[in-house]
Design a protein around this motif. Sequence first.
Motif, mmCIF file in Angstrom:
data_model
loop_
_atom_site.group_PDB
_atom_site.id
_atom_site.type_symbol
_atom_site.label_atom_id
_atom_site.label_comp_id
_atom_site.label_asym_id
_atom_site.label_seq_id
_atom_site.Cartn_x
_atom_site.Cartn_y
_atom_site.Cartn_z
ATOM 1 N N ILE A 382 27.991 45.057 42.756
ATOM 2 C CA ILE A 382 29.071 44.650 42.227
ATOM 3 C C ILE A 382 29.802 46.292 42.453
ATOM 4 C CG2 ILE A 382 30.559 44.597 40.238
ATOM 5 C CD1 ILE A 382 28.379 42.746 39.451
ATOM 6 N N ALA A 383 30.690 46.342 43.481
ATOM 7 C CA ALA A 383 31.492 47.632 43.849
ATOM 8 C C ALA A 383 32.376 47.997 42.624
ATOM 9 C CB ALA A 383 32.201 47.508 45.188
ATOM 10 N N ARG A 384 32.317 49.147 42.124
ATOM 11 C CA ARG A 384 33.471 49.784 41.233
ATOM 12 C C ARG A 384 34.811 49.994 41.945
ATOM 13 N NH1 ARG A 384 31.392 51.934 36.828
ATOM 14 N NH2 ARG A 384 33.306 52.932 36.355
ATOM 15 N N SER A 385 35.668 49.403 41.090
ATOM 16 C CA SER A 385 37.289 49.227 41.585
ATOM 17 C C SER A 385 37.635 50.809 41.596
ATOM 18 C CB SER A 385 37.790 48.566 40.286
ATOM 19 O OG SER A 385 39.339 48.670 40.823
ATOM 20 N N PRO A 386 38.466 50.796 42.711
ATOM 21 C CA PRO A 386 39.159 52.196 42.803
ATOM 22 C C PRO A 386 40.068 52.461 41.881
ATOM 23 C CG PRO A 386 40.189 50.609 44.331
ATOM 24 C CD PRO A 386 38.908 49.924 43.790
ATOM 25 N N ARG A 387 40.557 51.689 41.118
ATOM 26 C CA ARG A 387 41.429 51.845 39.913
ATOM 27 C C ARG A 387 40.881 51.084 38.778
ATOM 28 N NH1 ARG A 387 47.580 49.951 39.492
ATOM 29 N NH2 ARG A 387 48.023 50.549 37.330
ATOM 30 N N SER A 388 40.733 51.872 37.567
ATOM 31 C CA SER A 388 40.422 51.184 36.351
ATOM 32 C C SER A 388 41.651 50.346 35.772
ATOM 33 C CB SER A 388 39.823 52.156 35.202
ATOM 34 O OG SER A 388 39.461 51.449 34.212
ATOM 35 N N ARG A 389 41.378 49.233 35.323
ATOM 36 C CA ARG A 389 42.611 48.392 34.938
ATOM 37 C C ARG A 389 42.044 47.689 33.446
ATOM 38 N NH1 ARG A 389 46.410 47.161 38.670
ATOM 39 N NH2 ARG A 389 45.686 47.571 40.937
ATOM 40 N N LYS A 390 43.258 47.548 32.598
ATOM 41 C CA LYS A 390 42.824 47.075 31.259
ATOM 42 C C LYS A 390 42.786 45.671 31.406
ATOM 43 C CE LYS A 390 43.991 47.494 26.505
ATOM 44 N NZ LYS A 390 44.525 48.244 25.465
ATOM 45 N N VAL A 391 41.679 44.861 31.130
ATOM 46 C CA VAL A 391 41.253 43.443 31.137
ATOM 47 C C VAL A 391 41.165 42.828 29.816
ATOM 48 C CG1 VAL A 391 39.879 41.852 32.227
ATOM 49 C CG2 VAL A 391 40.454 43.953 33.589
ATOM 50 N N LEU A 392 41.855 41.854 29.628
ATOM 51 C CA LEU A 392 41.500 41.029 28.684
ATOM 52 C C LEU A 392 40.949 39.706 28.768
ATOM 53 C CD1 LEU A 392 42.024 40.227 25.519
ATOM 54 C CD2 LEU A 392 44.443 39.385 26.045
ATOM 55 N N VAL A 393 39.814 39.557 28.277
ATOM 56 C CA VAL A 393 39.206 38.171 28.372
ATOM 57 C C VAL A 393 39.162 37.263 27.383
ATOM 58 C CG1 VAL A 393 36.870 37.074 28.947
ATOM 59 C CG2 VAL A 393 37.550 39.317 29.891
ATOM 60 N N VAL A 394 39.596 36.313 27.238
ATOM 61 C CA VAL A 394 39.965 35.378 26.035
ATOM 62 C C VAL A 394 39.009 34.184 26.037
ATOM 63 C CG1 VAL A 394 41.713 34.001 24.902
ATOM 64 C CG2 VAL A 394 42.374 35.929 26.298
ATOM 65 N N GLY A 395 37.966 34.305 25.214
ATOM 66 C CA GLY A 395 36.888 33.362 25.031
ATOM 67 C C GLY A 395 35.394 33.949 25.417
ATOM 68 N N ALA A 407 33.523 42.581 35.123
ATOM 69 C CA ALA A 407 34.731 43.359 34.918
ATOM 70 C C ALA A 407 34.284 44.645 34.589
ATOM 71 C CB ALA A 407 35.798 42.982 34.132
ATOM 72 N N ALA A 408 33.452 44.906 33.479
ATOM 73 C CA ALA A 408 33.101 46.182 32.847
ATOM 74 C C ALA A 408 32.251 47.033 34.296
ATOM 75 C CB ALA A 408 32.244 45.984 31.562
ATOM 76 N N ARG A 409 31.246 46.244 34.700
ATOM 77 C CA ARG A 409 30.602 46.737 35.845
ATOM 78 C C ARG A 409 31.349 47.390 36.950
ATOM 79 N NH1 ARG A 409 26.691 42.040 34.992
ATOM 80 N NH2 ARG A 409 24.995 42.932 34.073
ATOM 81 N N ARG A 410 32.632 46.860 37.109
ATOM 82 C CA ARG A 410 33.650 47.384 38.250
ATOM 83 C C ARG A 410 34.277 48.514 37.741
ATOM 84 N NH1 ARG A 410 37.338 44.487 40.994
ATOM 85 N NH2 ARG A 410 36.892 45.862 42.713
ATOM 86 N N GLY A 411 34.175 48.959 36.341
ATOM 87 C CA GLY A 411 34.534 50.183 35.733
ATOM 88 C C GLY A 411 35.969 49.994 35.160
ATOM 89 N N HIS A 412 36.255 48.436 34.849
ATOM 90 C CA HIS A 412 37.526 48.281 34.006
ATOM 91 C C HIS A 412 37.330 48.562 32.493
ATOM 92 C CE1 HIS A 412 39.362 46.894 37.710
ATOM 93 N NE2 HIS A 412 38.678 46.059 37.972
ATOM 94 N N ASP A 413 38.456 48.656 31.811
ATOM 95 C CA ASP A 413 38.261 48.676 30.236
ATOM 96 C C ASP A 413 38.569 47.397 30.106
ATOM 97 O OD1 ASP A 413 38.750 49.365 27.535
ATOM 98 O OD2 ASP A 413 40.809 50.159 28.026
ATOM 99 N N VAL A 414 37.527 46.972 29.223
ATOM 100 C CA VAL A 414 37.632 45.382 28.962
ATOM 101 C C VAL A 414 37.313 45.014 27.493
ATOM 102 C CG1 VAL A 414 36.243 43.150 29.303
ATOM 103 C CG2 VAL A 414 36.198 44.959 31.124
ATOM 104 N N VAL A 415 38.575 44.081 27.024
ATOM 105 C CA VAL A 415 38.392 43.604 25.627
ATOM 106 C C VAL A 415 38.092 42.208 25.807
ATOM 107 C CG1 VAL A 415 39.885 43.280 23.628
ATOM 108 C CG2 VAL A 415 40.141 45.341 24.850
ATOM 109 N N LEU A 416 37.272 41.846 24.965
ATOM 110 C CA LEU A 416 36.983 40.482 25.026
ATOM 111 C C LEU A 416 37.222 39.657 23.468
ATOM 112 C CD1 LEU A 416 33.803 38.388 26.317
ATOM 113 C CD2 LEU A 416 34.492 38.013 23.831
ATOM 114 N N CYS A 417 37.934 38.686 23.425
ATOM 115 C CA CYS A 417 38.182 38.151 21.991
ATOM 116 C C CYS A 417 37.629 36.689 21.970
ATOM 117 C CB CYS A 417 39.861 38.260 21.827
ATOM 118 S SG CYS A 417 40.617 39.874 21.993
#
Length: 649
Positions: A382-395, A407-417
């Motif tokens: 799983i390659a890291r993304s060149p730019r970290s983004r804010k990701v909302l996962v619903v569920g 998404a977290a392994r790709r380096g993104h800032d992840v919120v799961l609700c």
Amino acid sequence: MKRDYPHLCAPLTVGRLTLRNRMLSAPMGATDITAEGTPGPRTQGFYELRAKGGAAVVTVSELVVHPETDGSQMLRLSLKTPGQLGAFTYLADAIRRHGAVASIELSHSGQYAGTYMVDKEKKGDLCQWGPSDGVRPDGMPVRALSHEQIASIVAAYGEAAALAKRAGFQMVMVHAGHGWLINQFLSPYFNKREDEYGGPLENRIRFAREVLASVRSAVGPGFPIELRISGAELFEGGYDVAEGARIAHALEDLVDLMHVSAGSYQFGFSVTHPSTFRDHGCNVHLAAEIKKHVSIPVVAIGGLSDPAQMEEIIASGQADAVAMARGLLADPELPSKVMANRGDDVVKCLRCYVCMAERAVTQTRRCAVNPLIGREFEGMDIARSPRSRKVLVVGGGIAGMVAAATAARRGHDVVLCEREGELGGILRTEAALPFKRDMYELGRTYAHLLDRLGVDVRLNTEVDAAFAEKIAPDAVIVAVGSAPIPMPLPVEEGARVLSIDDLYLGGGQPGDEVVVLGGGLTGCECAINQVRLGRRAHIVEMRDGLAIDANIRHRPILLAEVERAGIDVNLDARGVRVERGGLVVADGEGKEHLVPGDTVICAIGQRSRSDAADALRDAAPFVRVVGDAVRPSNITTAVYEAYHAALDI
């Protein structure tokens, strides 16, 4: 460092090789095999991932040694096919470059030639050869091998072994179990010969000894040979473990490693490949018994994927090493995680047979919990993304957790609700079914992984458009799942009706006799469990068959469990109304009758939570709906869609 699993992590000497640990990758069939039997790039990726994941030995399956008497869609190795030796050399290289020992399984299906053909009708064009004349249980005629054919097959084993060594394989496995040809000679059930190859055990082992001697002559001294046997055939007329031990003892002088499996292809698929209805490690006792009678290392196999259990198997002396096939599909990095004291991170196999069903249907591999399987050559990391983004996962069901972890392994800032107070979604219901406990544990494993990956998990949190706007995500993955379809029939006052959620999550208690409305996979498993809890059970299904939604490997085993449980099955029966005394159904002619019971359990399926998904379609520049929120399907689809949604951000 101090190892959490010191016995699993210890090296093992086999022949002139030292294995880096005691965790072996058992043979499991490849994918893109050409018409000539040459491995393609997907096959190379399939085996390379296991080597990269830390297995001590990676065994390629199955190399047909004598195509003249074993027509099948498996690997072959011959100098007659241009480029074939090179393809096998690249395959061995791919395994070796990660520090694993490259091994290959030498095989002959005997009277089960054509087993892996997708077009089963073509098996009728093959001649099935075995020790004796006869008829297979499925009606296929079998012809006895002549002495000339036996000699040719024996020589072919040696020739195949020599070519495998030339290609760079460092070890070979001779397949003498599971009802394949060598096992057919060993078995008193299959072998009815009256010459020097039949009758008493010393005659029945003759073919195996000739094969092993041929292989040893071809590869030379010190080159490791692993022998795979069924410790017991486990069906009436086959040999038992006492004779299995005698067979092992009689052959050990010709091999370096004894791999002890179980059962026979025709009579026990769920024994050889333990199903969810069997205990993990249910065949280990065979290895433990055989280990008492041989002086060479013994390998145990059979539904293994829990590091603690495997550590105990070796620590207690039941075996010297363990082998996994499906366990390394679910998590190819299992050995590396064990070596790094990360046993809690292991994603364990569900024993759902998706992997085996997919190969039989489409000639590919797929794993319910690992979307990379069969597609490894597209990229193993799983390659890291060149730019970290804010990701909302619903569920917070399996789709949401896989998406968040990826998404977290790709380096993104992840919120799961998750709107409930616990992660897992529909997997939480499986805690009520002992034979589905692995699915519940999958949810617990992912909850642990999300914590380790630093995902911001918010429980008891309902997400709507306004909430999403406050988060201001760059991307939203909607994995809100589905809900049980409620009882659609009239219900008499005082009649007792439970949904699957009522039963598994709400603490609902049925009476002594239940009627399960819905004979799909969920309904059948529900009825089986109710019988195991001491209740009488009926299944009502409007179609003409049970568990139509189950895969082709799991379905026969499930139906056998339904029959074994003594469940009353009503097919082509349409529910009409629920009464206090049970469920009134109508047959195909409209005639009504009562299926008795004090509780009716509604298991007619799931409905997507599409309203919740629709409300979030404009919540971010990137929005992807995955899993049951798209359409009720299965865990395989949910994992695959969620994984790739996260990769696309």
